[in-house]
Design a protein around this motif. Sequence first.
Motif, PDB file in Angstrom:
ATOM      1  N   SER A   3      40.147  34.198  33.307  1.00 32.81           N
ATOM      2  CA  SER A   3      39.676  35.576  33.245  1.00 32.81           C
ATOM      3  C   SER A   3      40.828  36.552  33.383  1.00 32.81           C
ATOM      4  O   SER A   3      41.929  36.189  33.811  1.00 32.81           O
ATOM      5  N   ARG A   4      40.579  37.812  33.026  1.00 37.02           N
ATOM      6  CA  ARG A   4      41.605  38.839  33.188  1.00 37.02           C
ATOM      7  C   ARG A   4      42.023  38.971  34.662  1.00 37.02           C
ATOM      8  O   ARG A   4      43.187  39.213  34.958  1.00 37.02           O
ATOM      9  N   ARG A   5      41.065  38.816  35.555  1.00 36.66           N
ATOM     10  CA  ARG A   5      41.403  38.900  36.980  1.00 36.66           C
ATOM     11  C   ARG A   5      42.389  37.799  37.350  1.00 36.66           C
ATOM     12  O   ARG A   5      43.377  38.052  38.039  1.00 36.66           O
ATOM     13  N   LEU A   7      44.400  36.237  35.381  1.00 43.79           N
ATOM     14  CA  LEU A   7      45.679  36.514  34.730  1.00 43.79           C
ATOM     15  C   LEU A   7      46.495  37.491  35.576  1.00 43.79           C
ATOM     16  O   LEU A   7      47.720  37.363  35.686  1.00 43.79           O
ATOM     17  N   ARG A   8      45.820  38.452  36.185  1.00 42.43           N
ATOM     18  CA  ARG A   8      46.512  39.373  37.106  1.00 42.43           C
ATOM     19  C   ARG A   8      47.039  38.614  38.318  1.00 42.43           C
ATOM     20  O   ARG A   8      48.136  38.886  38.807  1.00 42.43           O
ATOM     21  N   TYR A 204      42.773  30.487  27.045  1.00 40.05           N
ATOM     22  CA  TYR A 204      42.613  31.941  26.997  1.00 40.05           C
ATOM     23  C   TYR A 204      41.291  32.315  26.343  1.00 40.05           C
ATOM     24  O   TYR A 204      40.833  31.641  25.432  1.00 40.05           O
ATOM     25  N   ASP A 210      45.367  38.298  25.550  1.00 38.63           N
ATOM     26  CA  ASP A 210      45.680  37.884  26.934  1.00 38.63           C
ATOM     27  C   ASP A 210      47.184  37.697  27.133  1.00 38.63           C
ATOM     28  O   ASP A 210      47.744  38.116  28.152  1.00 38.63           O
ATOM     29  N   MET A 213      48.816  41.066  27.225  1.00 38.77           N
ATOM     30  CA  MET A 213      48.567  41.739  28.496  1.00 38.77           C
ATOM     31  C   MET A 213      49.501  41.224  29.585  1.00 38.77           C
ATOM     32  O   MET A 213      50.114  42.001  30.327  1.00 38.77           O
ATOM     33  N   GLU A 258      49.523  49.443  35.173  1.00 36.03           N
ATOM     34  CA  GLU A 258      48.289  49.436  34.377  1.00 36.03           C
ATOM     35  C   GLU A 258      47.789  50.850  34.101  1.00 36.03           C
ATOM     36  O   GLU A 258      47.403  51.190  32.988  1.00 36.03           O
ATOM     37  N   VAL A 265      42.429  50.205  29.365  1.00 35.18           N
ATOM     38  CA  VAL A 265      41.814  49.674  30.592  1.00 35.18           C
ATOM     39  C   VAL A 265      41.305  50.846  31.435  1.00 35.18           C
ATOM     40  O   VAL A 265      42.089  51.706  31.833  1.00 35.18           O
ATOM     41  N   GLU A 273      40.182  46.032  40.545  1.00 33.60           N
ATOM     42  CA  GLU A 273      40.885  44.753  40.458  1.00 33.60           C
ATOM     43  C   GLU A 273      41.948  44.610  41.543  1.00 33.60           C
ATOM     44  O   GLU A 273      42.048  43.576  42.209  1.00 33.60           O
TER      45      GLU A 273
END
Length: 317
Positions: A3-5, A7-8, A204, A210, A213, A258, A265, A273
């Motif tokens: 998930s994007r979370r 990935l952060r 991904y 992704d 990002m 960000e 975003v 996040e």
Amino acid sequence: MISRRYLRVKTFQALYAYFQSSDKNVNKAESELFLSLEHMYDLYLFFLALPAEIVHRAELRMEEAKTKRLPSEEDLDPNQKLVGNRVFRLITTNKHLSQKLNERKLSWSPDQDLITKFMNFLRKHEAYIEYMSTREFSFEQDQKFVVTLYKKIIPDFELMLSEIQDKSIFWGFDEIDFVLSMVLKSVKRFKENSDEFTPLLDLYTDKDEDVKMVKKLFRKTIEDDKANSKIIADKTQNWDVERIAMIDILLMKMALTELIHFNSVPVKVTLNEYIELSKWFSTPKSKVFINGVLDKLVADLKENGKMKKIGRGLLDA
């Protein structure tokens, strides 16, 4: 899959390692970041290879029991429920999984002693005993047992978790926990009338976006480090910046990156996040502190026009 979370999370971990290291080779650090993501996918495949070992060991045990000098009735007519588990069959007969395991050279073959100990642990586990208490077959029971295997039995077997962590510097406890949740997601997608394993999750969700990002977040946070440090210092004048946790400062720098550079975003998403990540990685008080500082930063960025969001409602905080 990732998930994007998350990935952060991985980007945060890579940035933390970069700023802590004396080696400031950005390309090398970025390569290691993406390598860590690939190794997470290896772990996902590795866990999916376990049912084949379980079924194989169970079959060997049944065959050996039949050759006893005085086999019991159970030895001669064993409960086939484990080896006949239909979810296991969907996993073990999947050609796509087998291909990926071969390509990446992933196998439990070197870990036969660990598998032996795991099978002994499995047979004593209450979930296994309950599952094998009847000879009734149903897809629902099979799926429920496999979910329990990955959700409870494997996490309960600390030796396996320890051995897996020793296999790779990229397979820490957090990675194992996340990957097991992804395996569970796969298992829950199985359907009773399916003749094939539900397609494997991809690493991904949208590879191009992704990867873009992660690269941008990683590099821009490094490039803007000095500028972001000054911005944060101006908003924390009543605090001794040297005593603010490095983790808190890094999370705020990433959030700033960000807010300024990720035009699509929404502000709310970024704030939520990084406040959430502060709960994972920092102190109990960090959530309130980071939230307060970021609110001030957002107000300033809006006022001086440095934050440009494309789309209705993306500026709302």
